[in-house]
Design a protein around this motif. Structure first.
Motif, mmCIF file in Angstrom:
data_model
loop_
_atom_site.group_PDB
_atom_site.id
_atom_site.type_symbol
_atom_site.label_atom_id
_atom_site.label_comp_id
_atom_site.label_asym_id
_atom_site.label_seq_id
_atom_site.Cartn_x
_atom_site.Cartn_y
_atom_site.Cartn_z
ATOM 1 N N LYS A 1 1.040 -1.240 -0.131
ATOM 2 C CA LYS A 1 -0.049 -0.043 0.035
ATOM 3 C C LYS A 1 0.803 1.274 -0.022
ATOM 4 N N SER A 2 1.958 1.335 0.665
ATOM 5 C CA SER A 2 2.851 2.461 0.777
ATOM 6 C C SER A 2 3.562 2.602 -0.621
ATOM 7 N N ALA B 1 14.220 0.474 -2.671
ATOM 8 C CA ALA B 1 14.907 1.308 -1.657
ATOM 9 C C ALA B 1 14.047 0.666 -0.397
ATOM 10 N N MET B 2 12.982 0.193 -0.374
ATOM 11 C CA MET B 2 12.127 -0.309 0.673
ATOM 12 C C MET B 2 12.662 -1.817 1.177
ATOM 13 N N GLY B 3 13.461 -2.525 0.455
ATOM 14 C CA GLY B 3 13.756 -3.862 0.469
ATOM 15 C C GLY B 3 12.711 -4.932 0.237
ATOM 16 N N TRP B 4 12.010 -4.547 -0.821
ATOM 17 C CA TRP B 4 10.985 -5.501 -1.456
ATOM 18 C C TRP B 4 11.320 -5.764 -2.932
ATOM 19 N N LEU B 5 10.824 -6.743 -3.448
ATOM 20 C CA LEU B 5 11.024 -7.306 -5.067
ATOM 21 C C LEU B 5 9.598 -6.897 -5.660
ATOM 22 N N ILE C 1 0.551 -2.733 -7.871
ATOM 23 C CA ILE C 1 1.649 -3.099 -7.191
ATOM 24 C C ILE C 1 1.733 -4.468 -6.803
ATOM 25 N N GLN C 2 2.768 -5.058 -7.112
ATOM 26 C CA GLN C 2 2.794 -6.680 -6.507
ATOM 27 C C GLN C 2 4.366 -6.574 -6.193
ATOM 28 N N ILE C 3 4.491 -6.994 -4.788
ATOM 29 C CA ILE C 3 5.854 -7.035 -4.322
ATOM 30 C C ILE C 3 6.054 -8.480 -3.768
ATOM 31 N N ALA C 4 7.232 -9.020 -3.561
ATOM 32 C CA ALA C 4 7.411 -10.180 -2.960
ATOM 33 C C ALA C 4 8.551 -9.921 -1.545
ATOM 34 N N HIS C 5 8.391 -10.874 -0.648
ATOM 35 C CA HIS C 5 9.614 -10.776 0.437
ATOM 36 C C HIS C 5 10.859 -11.390 -0.153
ATOM 37 N N PRO C 6 11.855 -10.597 0.105
ATOM 38 C CA PRO C 6 12.899 -11.104 -0.735
ATOM 39 C C PRO C 6 13.708 -12.531 -0.401
ATOM 40 N N THR C 7 13.299 -13.088 0.647
ATOM 41 C CA THR C 7 13.650 -14.427 1.051
ATOM 42 C C THR C 7 12.641 -15.455 1.588
ATOM 43 N N PHE D 1 -0.180 -7.468 -2.580
ATOM 44 C CA PHE D 1 -0.657 -6.728 -3.638
ATOM 45 C C PHE D 1 -1.543 -5.734 -3.116
ATOM 46 N N TYR D 2 -1.517 -4.715 -4.094
ATOM 47 C CA TYR D 2 -2.447 -3.456 -4.063
ATOM 48 C C TYR D 2 -2.630 -2.919 -5.366
ATOM 49 N N GLU D 3 -3.941 -2.703 -5.762
ATOM 50 C CA GLU D 3 -4.449 -2.044 -6.926
ATOM 51 C C GLU D 3 -5.610 -1.046 -6.679
ATOM 52 N N ASP D 4 -5.586 0.059 -7.542
ATOM 53 C CA ASP D 4 -6.742 0.859 -7.472
ATOM 54 C C ASP D 4 -6.687 1.823 -8.868
#
Length: 219
Positions: free
Chosen positions: A128-129, A158-162, A201-207, A213-216
């Motif tokens: 969401k951020s 920069a936030m640490g996500w993929l 926006i779809q991100i993954a934890h790095p490990t 997921f967030y969309e609008d």
């Protein structure tokens, strides 16, 4: 097809209609989330979601209802879920709805967490951020689609996500938007106009094997 044609709309289209579809879709997402609890199967959650949509008086579904549990939160829209997982006590899930309300296409989605896994909570919050950062970049700088997703990838790193760049947003409109063949938002070579595009926006934890997921609507 030029940018003007890619943002064409039908006779039924109105911005207020799109905002109404957005409101109704978020109402449906929230109601589904209230009914999902640990122990529920992913398939049962989808069946429940369809019942919620019927209760709310949807006109029709324009893309399949997606509810993903656990590691299936890493799957893209076009990928099938792996098995039929049961939601754990400390787990996460997302809901992705594409529903027509009064001839206009709503498309919203977000991630929810059950239990107290701190990294899952952080992942859901980060999706969401990141959406909010990219949305503000669009509103402030009026950039084209490729720049939006370049910025999204930079901020995610920069936030640490993929960031999953296989998911790059798309058109919506009065139903059916598909006749305009506009392609992905991330490939649209102009500044997207208000009330016509979904930012995904779809991100993954790095490990660890989960994502968010967030969309609008860009509105």
């Amino acid at each position: 097809m030029n940018a003007v044609n890619k943002e064409a709309v039908g006779l039924a289209y109105s911005l207020e209609g799109m905002l109404h579809a957005k409101r109704m879709t978020w109402e449906a997402v929230a109601e589904m989330a209230r009914r999902i609890e640990p122990g529920m199967l992913e398939s049962a959650a989808r069946e429940m979601g369809l019942e919620v949509l019927r209760e709310l008086g949807m006109e029709r579904i324009w893309h399949p209802l997606l509810i993903r549990f656990g590691s299936n939160t890493l799957k893209t829209f076009k990928q099938r879920s792996e098995g039929d997982p049961r939601l754990g006590e400390h787990d996460l899930f997302f809901i992705d709805l594409g529903v027509v309300w009064d001839r206009h296409e709503g498309d919203c989605g977000t991630t929810f967490v059950v239990g107290d896994d701190a990294e899952m909570h952080a992942c859901a919050a980060a999706a969401k951020s990141l959406f909010d950062l990219v949305y503000e970049h669009w509103k402030t700088h009026r950039v084209a689609g490729p720049e939006l997703y370049r910025y999204a990838e930079e901020q995610a790193h920069a936030m640490g996500w993929l960031l999953n760049l296989d998911i790059k947003g798309h058109r919506v409109s009065d139903f059916p938007h598909a006749i305009y063949r506009a392609g992905d938002l991330g490939d649209f070579a102009a500044c997207p106009q208000v009330g016509l595009w979904i930012l995904e926006i779809q991100i993954a934890h790095p490990t660890r094997p989960f994502g968010a997921f967030y969309e609008d609507l860009l509105a």
